[in-house]
Design a protein around this motif. Sequence first.
Motif, PDB file in Angstrom:
ATOM      1  N   UNK A 167      -6.330  -5.903  -7.623  1.00 33.20           N
ATOM      2  CA  UNK A 167      -5.164  -5.065  -7.336  1.00 33.20           C
ATOM      3  C   UNK A 167      -5.553  -3.929  -6.388  1.00 33.20           C
ATOM      4  N   UNK A 168      -6.665  -3.254  -6.690  1.00 30.81           N
ATOM      5  CA  UNK A 168      -7.115  -2.161  -5.827  1.00 30.81           C
ATOM      6  C   UNK A 168      -7.463  -2.677  -4.432  1.00 30.81           C
ATOM      7  N   UNK A 169      -8.135  -3.827  -4.365  1.00 36.32           N
ATOM      8  CA  UNK A 169      -8.519  -4.393  -3.065  1.00 36.32           C
ATOM      9  C   UNK A 169      -7.289  -4.658  -2.207  1.00 36.32           C
ATOM     10  N   UNK A 170      -6.264  -5.267  -2.808  1.00 33.04           N
ATOM     11  CA  UNK A 170      -5.049  -5.568  -2.049  1.00 33.04           C
ATOM     12  C   UNK A 170      -4.325  -4.301  -1.619  1.00 33.04           C
ATOM     13  N   UNK A 221      -9.664   8.799  -1.386  1.00 27.45           N
ATOM     14  CA  UNK A 221      -9.383   9.270  -2.746  1.00 27.45           C
ATOM     15  C   UNK A 221      -7.882   9.405  -2.970  1.00 27.45           C
ATOM     16  N   UNK A 222      -7.171   9.853  -1.937  1.00 30.46           N
ATOM     17  CA  UNK A 222      -5.704   9.965  -2.040  1.00 30.46           C
ATOM     18  C   UNK A 222      -5.071   8.596  -2.264  1.00 30.46           C
ATOM     19  N   UNK A 223      -5.556   7.579  -1.543  1.00 30.36           N
ATOM     20  CA  UNK A 223      -5.054   6.215  -1.724  1.00 30.36           C
ATOM     21  C   UNK A 223      -5.358   5.729  -3.132  1.00 30.36           C
ATOM     22  N   UNK A 224      -6.566   6.018  -3.619  1.00 32.35           N
ATOM     23  CA  UNK A 224      -6.945   5.613  -4.977  1.00 32.35           C
ATOM     24  C   UNK A 224      -6.032   6.263  -6.009  1.00 32.35           C
ATOM     25  N   UNK A 225      -5.753   7.534  -5.851  1.00 30.55           N
ATOM     26  CA  UNK A 225      -4.882   8.238  -6.802  1.00 30.55           C
ATOM     27  C   UNK A 225      -3.478   7.645  -6.804  1.00 30.55           C
ATOM     28  N   UNK A 226      -2.964   7.280  -5.625  1.00 29.42           N
ATOM     29  CA  UNK A 226      -1.646   6.650  -5.547  1.00 29.42           C
ATOM     30  C   UNK A 226      -1.643   5.310  -6.282  1.00 29.42           C
ATOM     31  N   UNK A 227      -2.732   4.554  -6.130  1.00 32.58           N
ATOM     32  CA  UNK A 227      -2.839   3.260  -6.817  1.00 32.58           C
ATOM     33  C   UNK A 227      -2.843   3.450  -8.330  1.00 32.58           C
ATOM     34  N   UNK A 228      -3.570   4.450  -8.801  1.00 26.44           N
ATOM     35  CA  UNK A 228      -3.665   4.712 -10.242  1.00 26.44           C
ATOM     36  C   UNK A 228      -2.328   5.174 -10.795  1.00 26.44           C
ATOM     37  N   UNK A 229      -1.618   6.008 -10.028  1.00 25.46           N
ATOM     38  CA  UNK A 229      -0.303   6.471 -10.494  1.00 25.46           C
ATOM     39  C   UNK A 229       0.685   5.307 -10.601  1.00 25.46           C
ATOM     40  N   UNK A 230       0.612   4.381  -9.638  1.00 26.51           N
ATOM     41  CA  UNK A 230       1.526   3.241  -9.660  1.00 26.51           C
ATOM     42  C   UNK A 230       1.181   2.242 -10.758  1.00 26.51           C
TER      43      UNK A 230
END
Length: 467
Positions: free
Chosen positions: A414-417, A362-371
């Motif tokens: 994008x999320x997969x990469x 979830x932390x990785x997902x949140x970082x992706x969304x912020x970027x």
Amino acid sequence: MNTQRAGVVALVGRPNVGKSTLFNVLTRSRNAIVYNRPGLTRDRQYGQVQTDSNADITLIDTGGLHDILPISTLVDEQIQLAIEEADLIVFVTDATDGVTSLDQQICLELRKSGTNILLGINKIDKVSHRLDIEQTEFYSLGLESVQLSAQTGEGVSSLKQEMESRLPMNHTVKSTSTGLPVAVIGRPNVGKSSLINALADSHRCVVDGTPGTTRDAVRVVLQQKAATFELIDTAGIRRKGRTNDVVEKFSIVKALDALKYSEVSLLVVDAHEGIVEQDLHLLQYAINAGSAIVLVVNKWDLLDGSEKESCTAEIQRRLRFAPWVSVRFVSALRKTGVTSLFGIVQDLHKRGEFDFTTSYLTEVLEDCVRSHAPPTVGRHAIRLRYAHKIGSHPPQILIHGNQAEKLPASYARYLENEFRTRLDLAGWPIRLNFRTTTNPFGERKNKLTPRQQKHRSRLIKHRKSAG
């Protein structure tokens, strides 16, 4: 620690007497290709005999001895290796043909090996009655025999009992693990069998310059230090439009089945030809099967400096849609760069275990969304809330949010990469799944109490008077 009958049994005989059919029946599998055509089996095929007792019997299927095929000498070499390895030989013959001159020649050769021999008279269902061996030419071979039909199963249990009785008692612990499954795939004649032989450091598979030499999906179990690998040598896969022969179609089906079974795939290409369209199709097959992928560029030693630079640049260009695929340059003939593949396969397998907590994902997902925030669909923005693991080998992630099913494919890539980079999953295809989280109270209306209704009425009057 158990005391049990254990040993290796080789099925040997002339072409088209039913050895592969018998192999499939005894192992209760469909690993050997069976078709009414001589010369289909070329390599040694290994399997485990399924018995009701505690016997540990390894069975070897072999090609037809002394065939008339151009590669018969190579096939005979494989059969000889099986004979040397076996504790018992089941000499398979055909009841409908009787004893042929080739059967007599093979019998003499088998006797010289010094290995215990059991005569299996197959296709007994094709004759009108059970044979009186003493009254037939089979008696002249001087071997104890079992009459059977691999096609109908008649006499197979008797054959198993005879096989067990001729094997030594052994103090062993039967292992159910065959090792880490690795499929070796590629187009015809790129060096798959040569690579298997180089990895095994032995003449394990038939190697010939003629495309289509390998027919079966041949399993080779290797011990490398503390790790065990089950390498699967597959038939070369050509484009569908060029596949007309029914046996070749069977071979391709087995190759694709090996992909589904394996956790890691070695996609072998020819350095001279580089990556062609069919290689990209095979790469997509492996991705769809959820297998980790290593692109093995074989025959690297045959290229000069400028050719190597050109080949490397072309591979990078062709793999732009999947830059995460591991690439290794080897020479199966010279055995250069080959042994490093064991370490790469182990590393990929360990990565594929995908041992991450929900909070970290979830932390990785949140970082992706912020970027890079998800796009807006209609009047509402897509919100991705949390992610968790749902599978390994291949890594699988389930992402929850609102309108998640409307997420564009470009954003999913994008999320997969990003997940692959952040979680060090290079070499693996990642499967992302999305689920829309609904509000459980969304359909319920919030009814006001009488006191709240009075308060609301006073506010409305106050606003009207103020206006």
